[in-house]
Motif scaffolding. Structure first.
Motif, PDB file in Angstrom:
ATOM      1  N   ARG A 199       0.831  -1.206   0.000  1.00 26.42           N
ATOM      2  CA  ARG A 199       0.000   0.000   0.000  1.00 26.42           C
ATOM      3  C   ARG A 199       0.867   1.259   0.000  1.00 26.42           C
ATOM      4  N   GLU A 200       1.995   1.214   0.727  1.00 26.36           N
ATOM      5  CA  GLU A 200       2.903   2.360   0.729  1.00 26.36           C
ATOM      6  C   GLU A 200       3.452   2.613  -0.680  1.00 26.36           C
ATOM      7  N   ILE A 201       3.704   1.550  -1.421  1.00 24.94           N
ATOM      8  CA  ILE A 201       4.149   1.715  -2.807  1.00 24.94           C
ATOM      9  C   ILE A 201       3.051   2.385  -3.631  1.00 24.94           C
ATOM     10  N   TYR A 202       1.821   1.879  -3.510  1.00 30.04           N
ATOM     11  CA  TYR A 202       0.708   2.454  -4.274  1.00 30.04           C
ATOM     12  C   TYR A 202       0.536   3.946  -3.966  1.00 30.04           C
ATOM     13  N   GLU A 203       0.680   4.306  -2.682  1.00 32.08           N
ATOM     14  CA  GLU A 203       0.414   5.686  -2.269  1.00 32.08           C
ATOM     15  C   GLU A 203       1.512   6.644  -2.714  1.00 32.08           C
ATOM     16  N   ASP A 204       2.609   6.127  -3.252  1.00 26.94           N
ATOM     17  CA  ASP A 204       3.608   6.998  -3.863  1.00 26.94           C
ATOM     18  C   ASP A 204       3.102   7.577  -5.185  1.00 26.94           C
ATOM     19  N   TYR A 205       2.032   6.967  -5.751  1.00 29.32           N
ATOM     20  CA  TYR A 205       1.524   7.383  -7.052  1.00 29.32           C
ATOM     21  C   TYR A 205       0.147   8.029  -6.998  1.00 29.32           C
ATOM     22  N   THR A 206      -0.623   7.754  -5.958  1.00 29.06           N
ATOM     23  CA  THR A 206      -1.970   8.327  -5.844  1.00 29.06           C
ATOM     24  C   THR A 206      -2.471   8.192  -4.411  1.00 29.06           C
ATOM     25  N   ASP A 207      -3.356   9.103  -4.028  1.00 30.11           N
ATOM     26  CA  ASP A 207      -3.991   8.971  -2.711  1.00 30.11           C
ATOM     27  C   ASP A 207      -5.344   8.271  -2.820  1.00 30.11           C
ATOM     28  N   GLN A 208      -5.696   7.837  -4.010  1.00 31.84           N
ATOM     29  CA  GLN A 208      -6.934   7.090  -4.200  1.00 31.84           C
ATOM     30  C   GLN A 208      -6.584   5.609  -4.338  1.00 31.84           C
ATOM     31  N   VAL A 209      -6.511   4.938  -3.201  1.00 30.75           N
ATOM     32  CA  VAL A 209      -6.160   3.523  -3.127  1.00 30.75           C
ATOM     33  C   VAL A 209      -7.249   2.822  -2.327  1.00 30.75           C
ATOM     34  N   GLU A 210      -7.945   1.910  -2.962  1.00 31.58           N
ATOM     35  CA  GLU A 210      -9.046   1.207  -2.297  1.00 31.58           C
ATOM     36  C   GLU A 210      -8.735  -0.284  -2.218  1.00 31.58           C
ATOM     37  N   PRO A 211      -8.521  -0.843  -1.020  1.00 33.19           N
ATOM     38  CA  PRO A 211      -8.206  -2.269  -0.899  1.00 33.19           C
ATOM     39  C   PRO A 211      -9.423  -3.135  -1.176  1.00 33.19           C
ATOM     40  N   PHE A 212      -9.156  -4.334  -1.676  1.00 36.37           N
ATOM     41  CA  PHE A 212     -10.193  -5.342  -1.905  1.00 36.37           C
ATOM     42  C   PHE A 212      -9.623  -6.662  -1.413  1.00 36.37           C
ATOM     43  N   ASP A 254      -4.627  -8.705  -0.619  1.00 32.75           N
ATOM     44  CA  ASP A 254      -3.726  -8.814  -1.756  1.00 32.75           C
ATOM     45  C   ASP A 254      -4.162  -8.040  -2.984  1.00 32.75           C
ATOM     46  N   GLU A 255      -5.296  -7.343  -2.935  1.00 38.96           N
ATOM     47  CA  GLU A 255      -5.792  -6.633  -4.111  1.00 38.96           C
ATOM     48  C   GLU A 255      -6.127  -5.185  -3.752  1.00 38.96           C
ATOM     49  N   SER A 256      -5.890  -4.293  -4.696  1.00 39.93           N
ATOM     50  CA  SER A 256      -6.245  -2.883  -4.504  1.00 39.93           C
ATOM     51  C   SER A 256      -6.536  -2.237  -5.847  1.00 39.93           C
ATOM     52  N   TRP A 257      -7.499  -1.308  -5.822  1.00 38.00           N
ATOM     53  CA  TRP A 257      -7.718  -0.427  -6.975  1.00 38.00           C
ATOM     54  C   TRP A 257      -6.969   0.877  -6.753  1.00 38.00           C
ATOM     55  N   LEU A 258      -6.420   1.445  -7.831  1.00 39.36           N
ATOM     56  CA  LEU A 258      -5.742   2.734  -7.784  1.00 39.36           C
ATOM     57  C   LEU A 258      -6.305   3.609  -8.902  1.00 39.36           C
ATOM     58  N   ASP A 259      -6.670   4.825  -8.563  1.00 40.43           N
ATOM     59  CA  ASP A 259      -7.063   5.796  -9.581  1.00 40.43           C
ATOM     60  C   ASP A 259      -5.858   6.693  -9.845  1.00 40.43           C
ATOM     61  N   VAL A 260      -5.248   6.528 -11.027  1.00 38.98           N
ATOM     62  CA  VAL A 260      -4.044   7.287 -11.366  1.00 38.98           C
ATOM     63  C   VAL A 260      -4.339   8.351 -12.428  1.00 38.98           C
ATOM     64  N   THR A 261      -5.620   8.736 -12.524  1.00 44.75           N
ATOM     65  CA  THR A 261      -6.010   9.724 -13.540  1.00 44.75           C
ATOM     66  C   THR A 261      -5.204  11.014 -13.408  1.00 44.75           C
ATOM     67  N   GLY A 262      -5.035  11.460 -12.172  1.00 45.71           N
ATOM     68  CA  GLY A 262      -4.321  12.709 -11.957  1.00 45.71           C
ATOM     69  C   GLY A 262      -2.826  12.563 -11.824  1.00 45.71           C
ATOM     70  N   SER A 263      -2.301  11.353 -12.011  1.00 45.03           N
ATOM     71  CA  SER A 263      -0.878  11.104 -11.797  1.00 45.03           C
ATOM     72  C   SER A 263      -0.066  11.083 -13.086  1.00 45.03           C
ATOM     73  N   ALA A 264      -0.751  11.059 -14.229  1.00 46.68           N
ATOM     74  CA  ALA A 264      -0.039  10.896 -15.506  1.00 46.68           C
ATOM     75  C   ALA A 264       0.963  12.022 -15.766  1.00 46.68           C
TER      76      ALA A 264
END
Length: 413
Positions: A88-101, A104-114
Motif C-alpha cells: 500500500r505504501e508503494i501504491y500511495e507513492d503514485y496516488t492517494d486514491q487507493v481502495e483495498p479489496f 492482496d488486491e487494490s484499486w488505484l485511480d491514477v487519472t491525476g498522476s499521468a
C-alpha cells in the motif's frame, strides 16, 4: 477519461512464504488452515502447485493426493498484513486514491498522476517492478477506465503480467471470457445464467437488460452494465472511512457442536467479540442475525429486530440462542456458527429508560465495558465467564484477537 489500475499480488500467502523461505523456490507450496482445528483447506497455492491440481478451497487430504510432495505451511496473518501494508505504501507513492479489496488486491485511480509519472502503462510497470524488487513477490495489474474492467485485466494473465483493456480491445479481450469471471457473478448466479444459455461475458453484454432483470432482479441490470464495461463507482481515497452497517464474527468450532450448551457457549464467545467491536465504533445494533452450518455444510441464517438498540453481549447471545432454538432440528451436528449485529446506530442515540429489561441491558453493558478494560490491560484470558471452563476445547477460543476484519466489499462504499 479515468485511468484505473487493479493490482493483485499473485498467490499472495504462498508467495510471501516462499520469499521468507528461499529453499522452497521451485517446490509446490500451499498455505493451509489447521487440520487439528478443522480448518484443513488450501488457502492459496503457488504457481508450481497449481498446475498439478492444487486449488484454493480444496481439502488438505485432496491436495496431498494430487500433489504428494506438496509443502504445507500454516498461515501467518501478521506477516501477510505487514507485506500488504508495504504494498500500500508503494501504491500511495503514485496516488492517494487507493481502495483495498482484501489483503492482496487494490484499486488505484491514477487519472491525476499521468503528468507526474507518465502513462498508466508506465505507472503499472513501475509498480510491478517495485513490488518485485522491494517485496520479493509478483503482481498482475489490470488497466482500464473503471474498476470492474480493471479487475478483469488483472485476472486475465497470471502471474506477473500487465493487461490493458480499453475501448479499442474490450470486445476482443473480454467477450470470450466465461461469465463467472465477471465481478460478483458467483456460483449461484453463474448457474442461473448458464441455464438460460448465457455462458460468456459477451453473451451477458448482448442480452436484453429486461430479460436479465426478470431472471436476476436488480442485480441483472448491474451485471449487464458491468459486462458492457460501464462502471462509474469511484476509487475511494486512502483516508476514506465508509459507514459501517454491521459487525459480525463466525467460527468453525474445533469439534462438532452436539448440544444446545455447545452452541450457547460459542454464541456467547462470539457475541462478546462483536459487542466489543461495536463499542469501539461507539455503536449499538438494532438487529441480531445468526448463521449456522452443519457437518454436511448445509447452512442458513435467521435474524430478529431488537426492541431497543443494544451492545450487550448477554442480550445478543440470548437472542441468537432463541433464533437457534426455533430453527434448528439437530438432524446433524453443527460445524460452525456466527452472530452479527446489524442496523448500527450511534450509541449516543440511546435514551435512558425505567423499564426493567432496559435497566438489565444497561447493567450488562456496564459489565461488558469493565471486561473490555481488563482485557485491554491484562490480556483476553485475564477475565472469562465461568461457563467457558466447562469445555476447555471450546472455551480456549479467542474470537476477538483471532478474527481478521477484511476491507469493505465493492458495494459497501
Amino acid at each position: 477519461m479515468r485511468h484505473i489500475l487493479h493490482c493483485d499480488m499473485n498467490a499472495f500467502y504462498a508467495s510471501v512464504e516462499v520469499q521468507r523461505h528461499p529453499e522452497l523456490r521451485g517446490k509446490p507450496v500451499a498455505v493451509c488452515g489447521s487440520q487439528e482445528e478443522r480448518h484443513g483447506i488450501v488457502l492459496t497455492a503457488n504457481y508450481v502447485a497449481k498446475p498439478r491440481g492444487v486449488k484454493t478451497g480444496m481439502a488438505v487430504w485432496q491436495a496431498r493426493q494430487v500433489c504428494p510432495d506438496l509443502v504445507i505451511l500454516p498461515p501467518d496473518m501478521a506477516e501477510y498484513i505487514r507485506i500488504s501494508r508495504y504494498a500500500r505504501e508503494i501504491y500511495e507513492d503514485y496516488t492517494d486514491q487507493v481502495e483495498p479489496f482484501g489483503l492482496d488486491e487494490s484499486w488505484l485511480d491514477v487519472t491525476g498522476s499521468a503528468g507526474l509519472y507518465g502513462s498508466p502503462m508506465a505507472i503499472a510497470q513501475e509498480i510491478s517492478n517495485r513490488i518485485k524488487t522491494e517485496l520479493g513477490i509478483t503482481a498482475s495489474i489490470g488497466i482500464a477506465n473503471n474498476k470492474v474492467t480493471a479487475k478483469l485485466g488483472s485476472d486475465y494473465r497470471k502471474p506477473d503480467a500487465i493487461t490493458r483493456i480499453e475501448a479499442d480491445n474490450y470486445k476482443e479481450v473480454v467477450y470470450p471470457l466465461p461469465v463467472e469471471d465477471l465481478l460478483y457473478v458467483g456460483p449461484a448466479t453463474s448457474r442461473k445464467l448458464q441455464a438460460v444459455g448465457i455462458c460468456t461475458i459477451g453473451h451477458l453484454a448482448e442480452c436484453p437488460v429486461e430479460f436479465l432483470e426478470r431472471q436476476l432482479g436488480k442485480m441483472g441490470g448491474i451485471l449487464h452494465m458491468f459486462a458492457n464495461g460501464r462502471d462509474v463507482s469511484p476509487v475511494q481515497r486512502s483516508d476514506h472511512i465508509p459507514d459501517i452497517k454491521s459487525v459480525g464474527n463466525s467460527v468453525t468450532a474445533p469439534r462438532d457442536l452436539v448440544s444446545e450448551a455447545d452452541v450457547q457457549l460459542m454464541l456467547l464467545l462470539l457475541a462478546e467479540s462483536v459487542c466489543t467491536r461495536m463499542r469501539e465504533l461507539a455503536s449499538r445494533c438494532t438487529v441480531v442475525e445468526i448463521s449456522v452450518r452443519d457437518t454436511e455444510l448445509h447452512s442458513y441464517s435467521r435474524q430478529k429486530k431488537l426492541p431497543r438498540p443494544s451492545c450487550s453481549s448477554q442480550e445478543l447471545a440470548e437472542v441468537g440462542m432463541a433464533l437457534f432454538w426455533r430453527s434448528y432440528d439437530w438432524t446433524r451436528p453443527v460445524r460452525s456458527v456466527g452472530i452479527r449485529g446489524a442496523g448500527l446506530v450511534e450509541a449516543a442515540e440511546q435514551q435512558l429508560s425505567l423499564y426493567a429489561d432496559d435497566q438489565r441491558r444497561d447493567k450488562w453493558e456496564q459489565i461488558d465495558r469493565a471486561v473490555d478494560w481488563l482485557r485491554e490491560r491484562y490480556g483476553y484470558m485475564s477475565v472469562r465467564r465461568a461457563m467457558v471452563c466447562m469445555d476447555p476445547l471450546l472455551g480456549r477460543i479467542n474470537p476477538y484477537d483471532d478474527h481478521t476484519v477484511h476491507p469493505v466489499g465493492y458495494f459497501g462504499g
